[in-house]
Motif scaffolding. Structure first.
Motif, PDB file in Angstrom:
ATOM      1  N   PHE A  48       0.843  -1.200   0.000  1.00 35.11           N
ATOM      2  CA  PHE A  48       0.000   0.000   0.000  1.00 35.11           C
ATOM      3  C   PHE A  48       0.878   1.250   0.000  1.00 35.11           C
ATOM      4  CE2 PHE A  48       0.541  -1.582   4.327  1.00 35.11           C
ATOM      5  CZ  PHE A  48       1.035  -0.477   5.009  1.00 35.11           C
ATOM      6  N   ASN A  49       0.249   2.392  -0.347  1.00 40.70           N
ATOM      7  CA  ASN A  49       0.910   3.695  -0.243  1.00 40.70           C
ATOM      8  C   ASN A  49       0.732   4.204   1.179  1.00 40.70           C
ATOM      9  OD1 ASN A  49       1.956   4.628  -2.909  1.00 40.70           O
ATOM     10  ND2 ASN A  49      -0.140   4.221  -3.527  1.00 40.70           N
ATOM     11  N   TYR A  50       1.851   4.435   1.846  1.00 37.72           N
ATOM     12  CA  TYR A  50       1.777   4.891   3.229  1.00 37.72           C
ATOM     13  C   TYR A  50       1.900   6.410   3.291  1.00 37.72           C
ATOM     14  CZ  TYR A  50       3.094   5.736   8.075  1.00 37.72           C
ATOM     15  OH  TYR A  50       3.155   6.220   9.357  1.00 37.72           O
ATOM     16  N   VAL A  51       0.976   7.046   3.992  1.00 40.11           N
ATOM     17  CA  VAL A  51       0.955   8.501   4.139  1.00 40.11           C
ATOM     18  C   VAL A  51       1.195   8.853   5.601  1.00 40.11           C
ATOM     19  CG1 VAL A  51      -0.425  10.594   3.918  1.00 40.11           C
ATOM     20  CG2 VAL A  51      -0.605   8.800   2.190  1.00 40.11           C
ATOM     21  N   ASP A  52       2.328   9.522   5.846  1.00 36.02           N
ATOM     22  CA  ASP A  52       2.653  10.005   7.189  1.00 36.02           C
ATOM     23  C   ASP A  52       2.438  11.516   7.221  1.00 36.02           C
ATOM     24  OD1 ASP A  52       3.447   9.996   9.794  1.00 36.02           O
ATOM     25  OD2 ASP A  52       5.378   9.023   9.448  1.00 36.02           O
ATOM     26  N   ILE A  53       2.637  12.112   8.378  1.00 33.24           N
ATOM     27  CA  ILE A  53       2.365  13.548   8.514  1.00 33.24           C
ATOM     28  C   ILE A  53       3.242  14.381   7.580  1.00 33.24           C
ATOM     29  CG2 ILE A  53       3.968  13.890  10.443  1.00 33.24           C
ATOM     30  CD1 ILE A  53       1.784  15.811  11.602  1.00 33.24           C
ATOM     31  N   GLY A  54       4.434  13.878   7.253  1.00 33.25           N
ATOM     32  CA  GLY A  54       5.313  14.609   6.348  1.00 33.25           C
ATOM     33  C   GLY A  54       4.815  14.652   4.923  1.00 33.25           C
ATOM     34  N   ASN A  55       3.813  13.820   4.588  1.00 33.07           N
ATOM     35  CA  ASN A  55       3.258  13.782   3.234  1.00 33.07           C
ATOM     36  C   ASN A  55       2.074  14.723   3.045  1.00 33.07           C
ATOM     37  OD1 ASN A  55       3.975  10.579   3.911  1.00 33.07           O
ATOM     38  ND2 ASN A  55       4.772  11.336   1.974  1.00 33.07           N
ATOM     39  N   VAL A  56       1.714  15.472   4.091  1.00 29.92           N
ATOM     40  CA  VAL A  56       0.485  16.265   4.047  1.00 29.92           C
ATOM     41  C   VAL A  56       0.757  17.698   4.500  1.00 29.92           C
ATOM     42  CG1 VAL A  56      -1.857  16.506   4.984  1.00 29.92           C
ATOM     43  CG2 VAL A  56      -0.953  14.235   4.452  1.00 29.92           C
ATOM     44  N   GLY A  57       0.196  18.653   3.748  1.00 32.01           N
ATOM     45  CA  GLY A  57       0.295  20.052   4.128  1.00 32.01           C
ATOM     46  C   GLY A  57      -1.015  20.762   3.832  1.00 32.01           C
ATOM     47  N   LEU A  58      -1.321  21.796   4.594  1.00 30.58           N
ATOM     48  CA  LEU A  58      -2.577  22.518   4.413  1.00 30.58           C
ATOM     49  C   LEU A  58      -2.672  23.114   3.025  1.00 30.58           C
ATOM     50  CD1 LEU A  58      -5.168  23.465   5.872  1.00 30.58           C
ATOM     51  CD2 LEU A  58      -3.934  25.529   6.523  1.00 30.58           C
ATOM     52  N   GLU A  59      -1.569  23.661   2.508  1.00 36.87           N
ATOM     53  CA  GLU A  59      -1.586  24.276   1.186  1.00 36.87           C
ATOM     54  C   GLU A  59      -1.249  23.271   0.089  1.00 36.87           C
ATOM     55  OE1 GLU A  59      -2.858  27.047   1.361  1.00 36.87           O
ATOM     56  OE2 GLU A  59      -2.478  27.540   3.463  1.00 36.87           O
ATOM     57  N   GLU A  60      -0.342  22.325   0.381  1.00 33.63           N
ATOM     58  CA  GLU A  60       0.128  21.390  -0.647  1.00 33.63           C
ATOM     59  C   GLU A  60      -0.816  20.215  -0.860  1.00 33.63           C
ATOM     60  OE1 GLU A  60       1.670  22.016   2.161  1.00 33.63           O
ATOM     61  OE2 GLU A  60       3.420  23.242   1.710  1.00 33.63           O
ATOM     62  N   GLY A  61      -1.663  19.923   0.141  1.00 38.06           N
ATOM     63  CA  GLY A  61      -2.523  18.744   0.038  1.00 38.06           C
ATOM     64  C   GLY A  61      -1.743  17.491   0.379  1.00 38.06           C
ATOM     65  N   ILE A  62      -2.102  16.401  -0.276  1.00 37.64           N
ATOM     66  CA  ILE A  62      -1.509  15.107   0.033  1.00 37.64           C
ATOM     67  C   ILE A  62      -0.533  14.684  -1.060  1.00 37.64           C
ATOM     68  CG2 ILE A  62      -3.393  13.810  -1.056  1.00 37.64           C
ATOM     69  CD1 ILE A  62      -3.074  11.720   1.156  1.00 37.64           C
ATOM     70  N   LYS A  63       0.625  14.205  -0.637  1.00 37.14           N
ATOM     71  CA  LYS A  63       1.597  13.607  -1.552  1.00 37.14           C
ATOM     72  C   LYS A  63       1.723  12.150  -1.171  1.00 37.14           C
ATOM     73  CE  LYS A  63       4.266  17.870  -2.083  1.00 37.14           C
ATOM     74  NZ  LYS A  63       5.583  18.530  -1.860  1.00 37.14           N
ATOM     75  N   LEU A  64       1.417  11.280  -2.119  1.00 35.93           N
ATOM     76  CA  LEU A  64       1.410   9.864  -1.809  1.00 35.93           C
ATOM     77  C   LEU A  64       2.793   9.396  -1.370  1.00 35.93           C
ATOM     78  CD1 LEU A  64      -0.872   8.313  -4.568  1.00 35.93           C
ATOM     79  CD2 LEU A  64      -1.438   8.933  -2.223  1.00 35.93           C
ATOM     80  N   GLY A  65       2.820   8.615  -0.321  1.00 33.22           N
ATOM     81  CA  GLY A  65       4.078   8.106   0.184  1.00 33.22           C
ATOM     82  C   GLY A  65       4.549   6.887  -0.602  1.00 33.22           C
ATOM     83  N   GLU A  66       5.664   6.357  -0.159  1.00 30.30           N
ATOM     84  CA  GLU A  66       6.230   5.189  -0.827  1.00 30.30           C
ATOM     85  C   GLU A  66       5.335   3.968  -0.623  1.00 30.30           C
ATOM     86  OE1 GLU A  66       9.712   3.569   1.159  1.00 30.30           O
ATOM     87  OE2 GLU A  66       9.294   4.869   2.862  1.00 30.30           O
ATOM     88  N   ARG A  67       5.388   3.050  -1.566  1.00 32.94           N
ATOM     89  CA  ARG A  67       4.657   1.798  -1.416  1.00 32.94           C
ATOM     90  C   ARG A  67       5.497   0.857  -0.561  1.00 32.94           C
ATOM     91  NH1 ARG A  67       0.047   1.044  -4.063  1.00 32.94           N
ATOM     92  NH2 ARG A  67       0.124  -1.220  -3.863  1.00 32.94           N
ATOM     93  N   ILE A  68       4.879   0.332   0.463  1.00 31.22           N
ATOM     94  CA  ILE A  68       5.553  -0.616   1.325  1.00 31.22           C
ATOM     95  C   ILE A  68       4.619  -1.781   1.613  1.00 31.22           C
ATOM     96  CG2 ILE A  68       7.092   1.058   2.436  1.00 31.22           C
ATOM     97  CD1 ILE A  68       5.128   1.291   4.708  1.00 31.22           C
ATOM     98  N   ASN A  69       5.179  -2.884   2.057  1.00 36.24           N
ATOM     99  CA  ASN A  69       4.292  -3.998   2.419  1.00 36.24           C
ATOM    100  C   ASN A  69       4.058  -4.007   3.925  1.00 36.24           C
ATOM    101  OD1 ASN A  69       6.437  -5.545   3.649  1.00 36.24           O
ATOM    102  ND2 ASN A  69       7.069  -6.172   1.583  1.00 36.24           N
ATOM    103  N   PHE A  70       3.026  -4.717   4.321  1.00 36.67           N
ATOM    104  CA  PHE A  70       2.572  -4.679   5.708  1.00 36.67           C
ATOM    105  C   PHE A  70       3.666  -5.117   6.672  1.00 36.67           C
ATOM    106  CE2 PHE A  70       0.334  -6.474   9.405  1.00 36.67           C
ATOM    107  CZ  PHE A  70      -0.426  -5.375   9.780  1.00 36.67           C
ATOM    108  N   ALA A  71       4.459  -6.091   6.257  1.00 36.23           N
ATOM    109  CA  ALA A  71       5.496  -6.615   7.142  1.00 36.23           C
ATOM    110  C   ALA A  71       6.530  -5.555   7.502  1.00 36.23           C
ATOM    111  CB  ALA A  71       6.183  -7.811   6.494  1.00 36.23           C
ATOM    112  N   LYS A  72       6.813  -4.642   6.569  1.00 34.51           N
ATOM    113  CA  LYS A  72       7.839  -3.628   6.787  1.00 34.51           C
ATOM    114  C   LYS A  72       7.266  -2.289   7.226  1.00 34.51           C
ATOM    115  CE  LYS A  72      11.116  -5.613   3.480  1.00 34.51           C
ATOM    116  NZ  LYS A  72      11.912  -5.375   2.251  1.00 34.51           N
TER     117      LYS A  72
END
Length: 449
Positions: A48-72
């Motif tokens: 899945f694409n993981y979204v952490d707080i660093g991927n989101v800004g009030l003006e910038e919106g959402i930037k999709l994070g890296e794809r990682i698997n559940f185990a990692k």
């Protein structure tokens, strides 16, 4: 823009009046929070694409994070996001990390540091987003957050905050559509101004690089410099290594003390400043965080900084330089700085600063002498061998005067454009709050100006 015909008191002190036909209810009555989460039984190879707080800004919106698997994935990667949801950061709330999902997300999972808010049947998804990113809600979230260095609010308290809305879904959609149009226009203006700022910075760098490596006379006779990264230079200019441009004195080029000479425990507050890379990068020699005692200063007196010394950053952000001004407090070099004292009969500080700070030739020469394409550290012995191109002092002064004038013009334009961007960002935020709280009636406004 005109207001609504009639208003009533919302009954909420921080919200004030809203249009007479609007309602005000707690968020939990018009939306749901954190409806879906990945169970612990999720397959380890699920990606899945993981979204952490660093991927989101009030003006910038959402930037999709890296794809990682559940185990990692980190243990906080649990909240499932759907189209129409709005995510609101519940940790470090001062970052104002709010974003709307207005696309069909494919396997997006966000951190448990977000509340994933899904609209109920009485509220349009985009209208809910504009409420949640309004100044009223942002300020309320910050006010209710607990903690100083890591302020946070729990989801139940967030959902207890009031929301307001017109009962008509059509009216909500009209408001959201209007704000979509207007914010898109503002964002387009901001983007154009930001591109202009980058072009101005490139123009500034090109003007400086041309002046300090080719001079001001386009008709000057040229010669081969013998340096592949530099090419041709004016025939009457000289190519000199830095070691031949230094004052004839011990310590004219001095690297800051080794870690064993100056430990962190030595810099815990005393009388004498330790000037750092931040001092140089910000060209700020008034503020300081690190100090040493008088006894330590006497021990490290060879690292003292004097007026008109050129200070150069040597680690991380390398090659930034500044001239230490007259009248500043006594201090010493931080281990990540180099002090350069030039022979002013050969090269002026101002010309050298333009060459070192602004020209690509300087860094190219460092790269060449380091036998590397990228460098993380500048060493004193490497710096001594760096090549400068040097006109006579009279020509240096003319180049410096020209560059001071040109860079001041460009810097002023850059400052003005940045102020325009700040104004547009503030205007966008104010517009959203004014419209979404009903201070402005846009029901019949379909303009796209």
């Amino acid at each position: 823009m005109k207001p609504y015909p009639e208003y009533n008191n919302s009954g909420i002190s921080w919200l004030g009046k809203i249009p007479k036909h609007w309602k005000a209810k707690r968020l939990k009555y018009v939306a749901q929070a954190n409806q879906e989460a990945l169970p612990e039984s999720t397959a380890n190879d699920y990606e899945f694409n993981y979204v952490d707080i660093g991927n989101v800004g009030l003006e910038e919106g959402i930037k999709l994070g890296e794809r990682i698997n559940f185990a990692k994935a980190p243990s906080r990667a649990r909240r499932i996001v759907r189209n129409g949801d709005t995510i609101v950061s519940t940790v470090r709330t001062y970052l104002k990390a709010v974003a709307h999902i207005d696309f069909e997300p494919k396997d997006i999972v966000c951190s448990t540091g977000f509340a994933v808010i899904s609209p109920g049947a009485v509220i349009v998804p985009k209208f809910l987003y504009y409420i949640l990113r309004s100044e009223k809600i942002i300020d309320r979230v910050e006010a209710l957050s607990v903690g100083v260095s890591y302020p946070a609010i729990n989801a139940s308290e967030l959902m207890g905050i009031a929301a307001w809305y017109p009962p008509s879904l059509d009216e909500q959609k009209n408001i959201a559509d209007y704000l979509d149009r207007k914010t898109a226009q503002i964002d387009d203006l901001i983007s154009k101004k930001e591109k202009l700022i980058e072009l101005l910075k490139e123009e500034r760098a090109a003007i400086i690089n041309q002046a300090v490596t080719k001079g001001l006379d386009p008709k000057a006779e040229l010669k081969n410099s013998g340096l592949p990264w530099l090419g041709k230079i004016p025939k009457h200019w000289k190519v000199k290594r830095l070691k031949y441009l230094l004052k004839n004195k011990k310590g004219a080029l001095k690297t800051g003390p080794f870690g064993s000479q100056l430990k962190h425990s030595d810099m815990q507050g005393a009388d004498i400043k330790v000037y750092t890379q931040r001092s140089v990068m910000d060209n700020d020699f008034d503020s300081a965080e690190l100090y040493i005692s008088n006894d330590k200063f006497i021990e490290l007196s060879e690292f003292e900084i004097f007026p008109q010394d050129i200070l150069l950053t040597t680690r991380g952000t390398i090659g930034k330089c500044a001239i230490f001004p007259n009248g500043k407090d006594k201090g010493i070099l931080h281990p990540c700085l180099i002090r350069v004292q030039l022979n002013q009969n050969i090269i002026s500080n101002m010309f050298a600063q333009f060459y070192m700070k602004e020209s690509s030739a300087f860094l190219e020469s460092i790269n060449h002498n380091s036998n590397a394409t990228t460098i993380a550290v500048i060493y004193g012995e490497t710096l001594r061998e760096v090549v400068f191109v040097v006109p006579d002092r009279n020509e240096q002064n003319k180049i410096v005067d020209f560059l001071n004038h040109k860079t001041q013009q460009i810097d002023t334009q850059i400052v003005n454009e940045k102020k325009s961007v700040e104004y547009l960002v503030e205007y966008r935020s104010t517009l959203i709050s004014e419209v979404v709280t009903g201070k402005i009636d846009v029901r019949n406004n379909h303009d796209s100006d």
